[in-house]
Each structure stands twice: as C-alpha cells, then as structure tokens.
Design a protein around this motif. Structure first.
Motif, PDB file in Angstrom:
ATOM      1  N   ILE A 279       1.598   9.798  25.313  1.00 46.36           N
ATOM      2  CA  ILE A 279       1.082   9.958  26.682  1.00 46.36           C
ATOM      3  C   ILE A 279       2.018   9.287  27.672  1.00 46.36           C
ATOM      4  CG2 ILE A 279      -0.785   9.302  28.257  1.00 46.36           C
ATOM      5  CD1 ILE A 279      -2.709   9.546  25.863  1.00 46.36           C
TER       6      ILE A 279
ATOM      7  N   LEU B  57       4.372  11.269  30.449  1.00 48.62           N
ATOM      8  CA  LEU B  57       4.255  10.954  31.880  1.00 48.62           C
ATOM      9  C   LEU B  57       5.599  10.515  32.458  1.00 48.62           C
ATOM     10  CD1 LEU B  57       0.849   9.044  32.147  1.00 48.62           C
ATOM     11  CD2 LEU B  57       1.444  11.221  33.234  1.00 48.62           C
TER      12      LEU B  57
ATOM     13  N   THR C 208       1.149  15.711  28.148  1.00 46.44           N
ATOM     14  CA  THR C 208       0.326  14.563  28.541  1.00 46.44           C
ATOM     15  C   THR C 208      -1.152  14.870  28.349  1.00 46.44           C
ATOM     16  OG1 THR C 208       1.980  13.921  30.182  1.00 46.44           O
ATOM     17  CG2 THR C 208      -0.221  12.973  30.416  1.00 46.44           C
TER      18      THR C 208
END
Length: 291
Positions: A260, A264, A222
């Motif tokens: 990303i 997550l 991330t």
C-alpha cells in the motif's frame, strides 16, 4: 544549471546495502542456537534414568518449584499447561527440552539448576507418562538435529523488535541504514523528477499515455492491497477469537501494508513528474550535503 548530485545517492544506497549485510550477520549470530554436546554417558543412562530420576524431579523438584505444582501430579495441567496426551509435545519432543532449558512465560529456566542427565530424565519422563509415548527416548542427538536451524522462539522475539533484545551495534547500524536509504531514495527521485539540468522558473509538464497508465495502475494497486489488508486483518481477528486460536499471518499483513505504501509512493511520484507543474530554484554548491 547542470546537476552533479546524481552519484552520491547511489553511493548512499550501496553503503546501506553493505551495512544491511553486516546487520544480517549480527542477527544470525544472535539467533543461532547453542551447539548441543552429545555426551555418551548421558545417552547410555537416559532409558533407565527417566522412570526414577525424572519422576523424582517432577514430583519433588530440584532446587526450585516442583513440576507437578504447576502441571498436576498426573500431567492434567493447572497453572501450567496440560502435559498428559499433549499432541504438540509428541510431535515435537525437542520442544520439551528447549522449554526446560530456557523456560517460557511463567515457567523458569532449568538449564543452570539441572545438569544434562537430569534435563533429559525429566523430558523423557514427561514424554513417556500419562498416555504420552514417543517411539524412542529423546537424546542429545535428536535435540542437536532439531536445533540445526534458528530457534523459532528466538526468531519470534526478534520479530517483535523488543528493545531488550537489540544491542547497541544493531541499533546504530539500523539507524544509519535508514538514514542512508532515505537520503539515497530522495536523491534519486529528485534527479529523476527534476531532470539532469535545473532551470529557474515554472516547469510545465505534460502527461503521456504511459504515465497515465502507470498512475491508474498504481492507484488500482493501492485499492487492491488495501482490500487484501483489511480482509487479512479480519481473518486474523477471527482466528484470535476462535475457540481454537489460529496464529495471525503477520507476514501477509506486513506485505500488504508495505505494498500500500509503495503503491501510494509510486502514484505521488508519477503525479509530480508528469501531472504537476513545479518551480525549480537553483542553489549554489554550498547547499549540497558534504557526503
């Protein structure tokens, strides 16, 4: 209580995949360029027509604004872009034909007001005037070869997902695909996170070395993709501000942003599965989705 809801999310994902394939066929049909008909009479007259007919239409127009009114009498540019010595046109002569037929920006489309003979005459006049010079005249055969793939202008419009360019079947399919994917992913995740059997009460969980490695890796991913995303955005903004504008790399931006989100999501999934105690409530069959 043994769970019996593991199959339906898989079915939902399978249906979503089938619908996605159908959607791709719809998109391909919409973005495919119109086939170019090679008329021998047009080909035979191109070389002799563009110095006369092409110049006449450029100077005087043909049922619409004159070309020189926007591009200048000698292609020097004005309201419209400069044509004289334009390397973009010389590298891609088919682009001139495409813009004449379909229009672009403030330039109207002439595909309905000019016939093929006039279109090729104007295109070749532009490509052979004011210092412009291509080796061979632009012909229908070259246009057909250049349009054998999806038109970049059409793809650019598609990538923006402008509502005017999306038809009702596409909207319906895309919406239903999103619903099926959401249901399928949540269902499979629930089955994975909570196990094959549900028992009322607090479920104590214990992390494993593999789970710890996984959550550290996803958190690091991330952070890495966040740095790459910010870096790419800065590069693209600098390209827009440069004297010679550089087209932003939207593909890279989208890839980093997607990674990303996925990183997550993986971190949260591992945390819930291996690091967070959870309370499970057993419901009866009436709480199930009917499909």
């Amino acid at each position: 209580m043994e769970r019996n809801d593991a199959v339906m999310p898989g079915v939902a994902l399978f249906c979503a995949a089938v619908m996605w394939i159908i959607l791709l066929f719809l998109f391909n049909k919409e973005t495919a360029p119109e086939p170019v008909v090679v008329d021998p009479a047009v080909v035979a007259s191109i070389s002799k027509d563009y110095p006369t007919i092409g110049k006449q239409i450029y100077d005087q127009g043909a049922g619409g604004p004159t070309c020189q009114g926007c591009h200048g009498a000698n292609g020097e540019g004005g309201v419209g872009p400069k044509l004289a010595g334009n390397e973009k046109l010389l590298k891609d002569p088919v682009y001139v034909h495409t813009v004449l037929v379909n229009g672009k920006g403030g330039m109207p489309a002439y595909g309905t007001s000019l016939d093929d003979k006039q279109i090729y005459a104007v295109a070749n006049y532009v490509l052979h005037s004011w210092g412009n010079n291509i080796e061979e005249p632009l012909t229908p055969a070259k246009v057909a070869e250049g349009q054998s793939k999806v038109d970049p202008e059409v793809l650019k419009n598609r990538s923006r997902f402008v509502p005017d360019h999306i038809k009702l079947p596409e909207i319906w399919l895309l919406t239903f695909i999103i619903v099926l994917l959401t249901y399928g992913i949540i269902g499979l995740y629930s089955y994975w996170a909570e196990g094959a059997e549900l028992h009322p009460g607090i479920h104590k969980v214990r992390s494993t070395p593999v789970a710890m490695l996984g959550i550290v890796t996803t958190i690091a991913s991330t952070f890495l993709f966040s740095v790459l995303f910010v870096r790419q955005m800065n590069i693209d903004y600098a390209g827009w501000a440069a004297k010679e504008q550089v087209t932003p790399n939207v593909t890279a931006e989208g890839f980093y942003a997607a990674m990303i989100v996925l990183s997550l999501a993986a971190s949260l999934a591992l945390y819930k599965k291996y690091f967070m105690d959870g309370e499970v409530l057993v419901e009866d069959a009436t709480g199930e989705f009917p499909w």
